[in-house]
Write a protein that holds these residues in place. Sequence first.
Motif, PDB file in Angstrom:
ATOM      1  N   LYS A  24      13.633  43.878  54.146  1.00 16.63           N
ATOM      2  CA  LYS A  24      14.366  45.123  53.888  1.00 16.63           C
ATOM      3  C   LYS A  24      15.786  45.098  54.456  1.00 16.63           C
ATOM      4  N   SER A  75       9.607  50.552  54.066  1.00 14.34           N
ATOM      5  CA  SER A  75       9.682  50.200  52.637  1.00 14.34           C
ATOM      6  C   SER A  75      10.063  51.412  51.798  1.00 14.34           C
ATOM      7  N   LYS A  79      14.024  52.162  50.253  1.00 15.60           N
ATOM      8  CA  LYS A  79      13.449  51.739  48.964  1.00 15.60           C
ATOM      9  C   LYS A  79      14.367  50.798  48.183  1.00 15.60           C
ATOM     10  N   SER A  80      15.655  51.141  48.108  1.00 10.02           N
ATOM     11  CA  SER A  80      16.558  50.369  47.243  1.00 10.02           C
ATOM     12  C   SER A  80      17.360  49.320  48.012  1.00 10.02           C
ATOM     13  N   ASP A  84      12.231  45.273  47.123  1.00 14.24           N
ATOM     14  CA  ASP A  84      11.372  46.441  46.913  1.00 14.24           C
ATOM     15  C   ASP A  84       9.918  45.990  47.104  1.00 14.24           C
ATOM     16  N   LYS A  88       7.598  49.670  41.292  1.00 15.13           N
ATOM     17  CA  LYS A  88       8.605  50.549  40.670  1.00 15.13           C
ATOM     18  C   LYS A  88       8.059  51.929  40.363  1.00 15.13           C
ATOM     19  N   LYS A  93       2.662  51.457  42.934  1.00 16.86           N
ATOM     20  CA  LYS A  93       2.493  51.728  44.370  1.00 16.86           C
ATOM     21  C   LYS A  93       1.011  51.963  44.708  1.00 16.86           C
ATOM     22  N   SER A 163       4.715  42.208  47.202  1.00 12.96           N
ATOM     23  CA  SER A 163       4.673  43.540  47.816  1.00 12.96           C
ATOM     24  C   SER A 163       4.104  43.479  49.229  1.00 12.96           C
TER      25      SER A 163
END
Lengths: 211, 211
Positions: A24, A75, A79-80, A84, A88, A93, A163
Amino acid sequence: MVVKVFGPSYASCCRKVLVCLIEKEIEFEIIPIDIIKGEQKSPEFLKLQPFGVVPVIQDGDYTLYESRAIMRYYSEKYKSQGTDLLGKTLEEKGLVDQWLETEGQNFHPPIYILIMQLVFHPKLGLPIDDKIVKESEEKLEKVLDIYEERLSKSKYLAGEFFSLADLSHIPFTHYLVNDIGKAYMIRNKKHVSAWWDDITSRASWKKVLQL
Amino acid sequence: MVVKVFGPSYASCCRKVLVCLIEKEIEFEIIPIDIIKGEQKSPEFLKLQPFGVVPVIQDGDYTLYESRAIMRYYSEKYKSQGTDLLGKTLEEKGLVDQWLETEGQNFHPPIYILIMQLVFHPKLGLPIDDKIVKESEEKLEKVLDIYEERLSKSKYLAGEFFSLADLSHIPFTHYLVNDIGKAYMIRNKKHVSAWWDDITSRASWKKVLQL
């Protein structure tokens, strides 16, 4: 604001958080806690984390523990920014959450016992319980069979994107593959093996291993 | 779209999802799965949930399992409908996640063993392991001591609002209090006891008990 991460950088649950922060692109500082000496049970640390385990983060005056909760928080907050890690859509998620829960409830318990028994018991001078090791390996094998089926249909656990669900598996599986002679549990499964090579080739994980 | 919930309405992990759906004012239909007969291990069910456990939901063509993942999905999807179960800010949500993880990792393992040993082993004709029961009760007691401290400072686990973190404790604790003669574990703690009365007085839980 630099995020303070309390814990030793070699502890698996700390490593999850560190990989996440690197993915991140969030600045952090490690505040070492000597878990061999038992510093995580000191009155001062228990004020931060009443269960006496690592990691804990402090971000300004916000304190948070439980590695999966910390990873979810960052996260979502960023987010952006960076990778990620949540998918989306809400449906993606949901699948990240499903596989993160699967990791927490099905994968983690047996692999945790295996690593404790075979990596840490010898270091702490404790005996190894062969029956518990055998049972845990059998449980983990069944979980990995289901992963093999899943990963034959999608590149990563939650879909076609890396993820939190994948990330969360890395630190404990690293011990399984590299420290206790059980790499075959991953290598005898074509899709799990390819997934493992993929997720551990990420720069974030290589960086954490060098900390 | 009516949400299909696969599982028996008396199973604790199904009950969590049902309480959540009622709190969120979402229409659902229960598709009974006879777990005593082992229907959750049938080839048909394993296509929905490869680990062979309940619950699973189907919402149109979207399928999701793991009770905490299902609860997170609906709490987020219908954030402003019914009870807000995630908190108002990302920081509140972080604490909901922290205590939901605490439930999953610290509270659930010992209470699950206690309930299996003392409620289901007798029904299934299996022996009760007194040593395991004693160890699990001791572990759960330590967790509840930390809850007592936490609940002396805030009305609910994640703060001053009822959330998924509280909800997730109800079904298994219901057995502890009502079926195995261990209500004292809750009642000998002032704040835990008041919290228990509060969260089980909700209309959603009463409705699930009547299903």
